[in-house]
Scaffold this active site. Structure first.
Site, mmCIF file in Angstrom:
data_model
loop_
_atom_site.group_PDB
_atom_site.id
_atom_site.type_symbol
_atom_site.label_atom_id
_atom_site.label_comp_id
_atom_site.label_asym_id
_atom_site.label_seq_id
_atom_site.Cartn_x
_atom_site.Cartn_y
_atom_site.Cartn_z
ATOM 1 N N CYS A 172 0.842 -1.210 0.000
ATOM 2 C CA CYS A 172 0.000 0.000 0.000
ATOM 3 C C CYS A 172 0.879 1.263 0.000
ATOM 4 O O CYS A 172 1.662 1.482 0.926
ATOM 5 C CB CYS A 172 -0.894 -0.031 1.236
ATOM 6 N N VAL A 193 -6.159 0.583 5.483
ATOM 7 C CA VAL A 193 -4.819 0.880 5.973
ATOM 8 C C VAL A 193 -4.323 2.091 5.189
ATOM 9 O O VAL A 193 -4.764 2.296 4.049
ATOM 10 C CB VAL A 193 -3.864 -0.317 5.772
HETATM 11 N N1 GSH Z 1 -7.031 8.055 1.389
HETATM 12 C C1 GSH Z 1 -6.581 6.929 2.169
HETATM 13 C C2 GSH Z 1 -6.395 5.782 1.215
HETATM 14 C C3 GSH Z 1 -5.958 4.502 1.868
HETATM 15 C C4 GSH Z 1 -6.216 3.307 0.961
HETATM 16 O O1 GSH Z 1 -6.720 3.443 -0.154
HETATM 17 N N2 GSH Z 1 -5.829 2.147 1.439
HETATM 18 C C5 GSH Z 1 -6.107 0.925 0.716
HETATM 19 C C6 GSH Z 1 -4.841 0.118 0.503
HETATM 20 S S1 GSH Z 1 -3.680 0.928 -0.531
HETATM 21 C C7 GSH Z 1 -7.057 0.073 1.551
HETATM 22 O O2 GSH Z 1 -6.902 -0.053 2.745
HETATM 23 N N3 GSH Z 1 -8.053 -0.532 0.932
HETATM 24 C C8 GSH Z 1 -8.945 -1.383 1.651
HETATM 25 C C9 GSH Z 1 -9.990 -1.893 0.780
HETATM 26 O O3 GSH Z 1 -10.036 -1.471 -0.365
HETATM 27 O O4 GSH Z 1 -10.796 -2.696 1.249
HETATM 28 C C10 GSH Z 1 -5.309 7.303 2.907
HETATM 29 O O5 GSH Z 1 -4.690 8.307 2.560
HETATM 30 O O6 GSH Z 1 -4.942 6.649 3.868
#
Ligand code: GSH
Length: 208
Positions: free
Chosen positions: A19, A59
């Site tokens: 990530c 995360v």
């Molecule tokens: N805008 C958020 C984006 C975080 C994000 O997109 N995390 C993704 C992994 S890169 C995630 O946890 N996705 C969980 C999912 O899609 O279920 C930040 O800045 O922390």
């Protein structure tokens, strides 16, 4: 600097192996010399406690005693205020605001495209070209200062470096005309905090 390296703070980071937002936070933690626990989250099967801590079940999520934070920028700014040395944001309100604006632009202009490229169903050559052209067009800026628009390493570098590291995995090769940006990337990848921040999955990306 042993006393900094040994800083014991009861922090836990819920982090994804590849990530980029977690990567930004890991770089900040390494810059600050914090000891913290990592919980590696499989995004296809997130742990129950993450669901309870973060309504978005995403995360990075940082737990610092009673405090639970999510969103990379919120976490990074908190860390910079909680652990002021070395500072990663300017002190002056105007410069600070510009810094935040730039972080917003990096996320909006580049990470929006990068997120599409990280998703097999959304990655197209048009998106690849858009990100490549956008990075190429700003390349000369990286020649002016050792760090992104600054004489000091800052949060902006923490935000950009994970994206540059992922370019091969997105199928993007920058042209030779982007030399200033390529040189900047190498400087970032050589930095101790950057090396320390890498997970196994991220190390493998570079070899793809
Ligand atoms: N805008 C958020 C984006 C975080 C994000 O997109 N995390 C993704 C992994 S890169 C995630 O946890 N996705 C969980 C999912 O899609 O279920 C930040 O800045 O922390």
């Amino acid at each position: 600097m042993a006393q900094i390296a040994n800083r014991r703070l009861a922090m836990t980071l819920y982090s994804g192996d590849t990530c980029p937002y977690c990567h930004m936070v890991r770089i900040v933690l390494a810059e600050k010399g914090v000891n913290y626990d990592t919980i590696n989250v499989n995004l296809d099967d997130t742990p129950e406690d993450l669901k309870e801590l973060n309504p978005y079940n995403e995360v990075p999520t940082l737990v610092d005693r009673e405090l639970v934070l999510y969103n990379a920028r919120v976490i990074m700014e908190y860390l910079d205020e909680r652990l002021p040395h070395p500072p990663l944001m300017p002190v002056d309100p105007v410069f600070r605001a510009r810094h935040r604006l730039m972080l917003y632009r990096i996320e909006r202009d580049w990470y929006t495209l990068a997120n599409q490229l990280a998703d097999k169903n959304k990655a197209t050559d048009a998106v690849r070209k858009e990100l490549r052209d956008s990075l190429t067009s700003v390349s000369p800026i990286f020649e002016q200062k050792p760090f992104f628009m600054s004489d000091e390493f800052s949060m902006l570098d923490c935000a950009i470096a994970p994206l540059l590291w992922r370019l091969p995995s997105y199928g993007i090769e920058l042209p030779a005309t982007s030399k200033p940006l390529l040189n900047y990337a190498e400087r970032m990848f050589d930095r101790e905090s950057f090396k320390e921040s890498l997970t196994e999955g991220e190390r493998e990306m570079k070899e793809e």
